[in-house]
Write a protein that holds these residues in place. Structure first.
Motif, PDB file in Angstrom:
ATOM      1  N   ASP A   1    -100.346 -30.691 -45.935  1.00 28.83           N
ATOM      2  CA  ASP A   1     -98.995 -30.166 -45.766  1.00 28.83           C
ATOM      3  C   ASP A   1     -99.018 -28.691 -45.380  1.00 28.83           C
ATOM      4  O   ASP A   1     -98.207 -28.217 -44.577  1.00 28.83           O
ATOM      5  CB  ASP A   1     -98.189 -30.343 -47.062  1.00 28.83           C
TER       6      ASP A   1
ATOM      7  N   CYS B   1     -98.393 -35.542 -45.727  1.00 34.14           N
ATOM      8  CA  CYS B   1     -98.574 -35.642 -44.278  1.00 34.14           C
ATOM      9  C   CYS B   1     -99.925 -36.264 -43.937  1.00 34.14           C
ATOM     10  O   CYS B   1    -100.874 -36.207 -44.729  1.00 34.14           O
ATOM     11  CB  CYS B   1     -98.512 -34.253 -43.656  1.00 34.14           C
TER      12      CYS B   1
ATOM     13  N   LEU C   1     -90.142 -30.084 -45.703  1.00 32.86           N
ATOM     14  CA  LEU C   1     -90.794 -29.518 -46.880  1.00 32.86           C
ATOM     15  C   LEU C   1     -89.860 -28.536 -47.592  1.00 32.86           C
ATOM     16  O   LEU C   1     -89.839 -28.464 -48.830  1.00 32.86           O
ATOM     17  CB  LEU C   1     -92.098 -28.820 -46.483  1.00 32.86           C
TER      18      LEU C   1
END
Length: 302
Positions: free
Chosen positions: A100, A56, A124
């Motif tokens: 993340d 991310c 995820l």
């Protein structure tokens, strides 16, 4: 809502392979990076891929939050790639990075887009994220496992360990850390208690924090001083030009392989050569593989 069971390890995804490709921080560059990994799998005969986290958020001082469209497009591309690759019988281990983690704990971090919490959590979960894994006797995490973290979270006091033969291995530590991570996820998503999950996000002074260095935030200087005795480690998190073994070793000769070669500077210029790590379980060789070796190029563009 995201269920904790969606984020827990699925044993059916575990496999064995002689050659492993380890990939550093992608930071939304999935589209140019994953074709390099595909070529490496094909040309080097790899049967396993380990992704070291930070999928991310991009890296630029000119934004407070990541562009939602770009963030989700990159993660969707990655999730689809993982499903296809696993479907071909290739083991893919997806490790969590500090960027993340901000979406799991639902807190603002560098670049976190809080409007994307739910879709990022779902993606995820689809990827089956882990905190760590073992690669040919080395422990792979995003930033590295320190003895301080092991003491607090795993209740392993390294001072009580044998000087020559510790009671742990990379494999046993990976199992312990991931079990603790699974329990923390259950507490978060089933009971609304994030205290255990926040332990994994602890940050030491080496990265501007005031706590102990956790496996998502440890700096290389903290890792070489505080790393687990007799444990060689593979990390991302800290940019390097090419995949390499750090010159500085631990107090007992512990070795550290650094793999963050895809990061960019504030102007989105590449800092590294886009190499990945090849680990061969048969020969115990670890070496960098450049994009050019697998008939690809790397310019750092998203």
């Amino acid at each position: 809502d995201v269920c904790s069971s969606d984020l827990l390890f699925n044993p059916s995804l575990k496999g064995e392979g002689m050659r492993t490709i380890v990939v550093g921080d992608m930071h939304q560059k999935q589209h140019p990076i994953l074709p390099i990994v595909d070529s490496a799998i094909r040309l080097l005969g790899a049967r396993r891929v380990v992704l070291l986290g930070d999928y991310c958020d991009d890296y630029s001082p000119n934004r407070d939050t990541t562009d939602a469209k770009k963030l989700l497009e990159g993660l969707e591309f990655q999730a689809d790639w993982i499903d296809r690759t696993r479907g071909r019988g290739i083991q893919v281990d997806v490790l969590l990075g500090n960027h993340d983690m901000q979406y799991l704990i639902e807190r603002q971090g560098p670049g976190t887009n809080l409007n994307c919490i739910i879709p990022v959590q779902r993606l995820l979960a689809q990827m089956n994220v882990r905190m760590t894994t073992a690669v040919d006797g080395w422990l792979a995490t995003h930033a590295g496992l320190t003895s301080q973290f092991a003491d607090i979270v795993l209740e392993i006091d390294v001072e009580d360990e044998s000087f020559d033969e510790p009671s742990y291995t990379a494999e046993s530590l990976a199992n312990q850390v991931n079990t603790a991570f699974d329990h923390a996820l259950s507490e978060m998503f089933e009971n609304g208690n994030d205290e255990e999950l926040l332990l994994f996000n602890l940050c030491g002074p080496g990265r501007g924090g005031i706590s102990i260095p956790g496996p998502l935030w440890a700096s290389t200087s903290e890792l070489t001083v505080l790393g687990m005795p007799h444990l060689n480690q593979i990390i991302g998190h800290t940019p390097v030009y090419s995949v390499c073994e750090l010159e500085e070793r631990g107090f007992r000769g512990e070795r550290f392989m650094a793999c963050d070669t895809f990061s960019t500077d504030f102007e989105i210029h590449p800092l590294g050569d886009g190499s990945v790590l090849l680990a061969d379980d048969g020969t115990h060789e670890m070496r960098p593989v450049t994009p050019e070796e697998v008939d690809c190029t790397w310019a750092g563009a998203c």
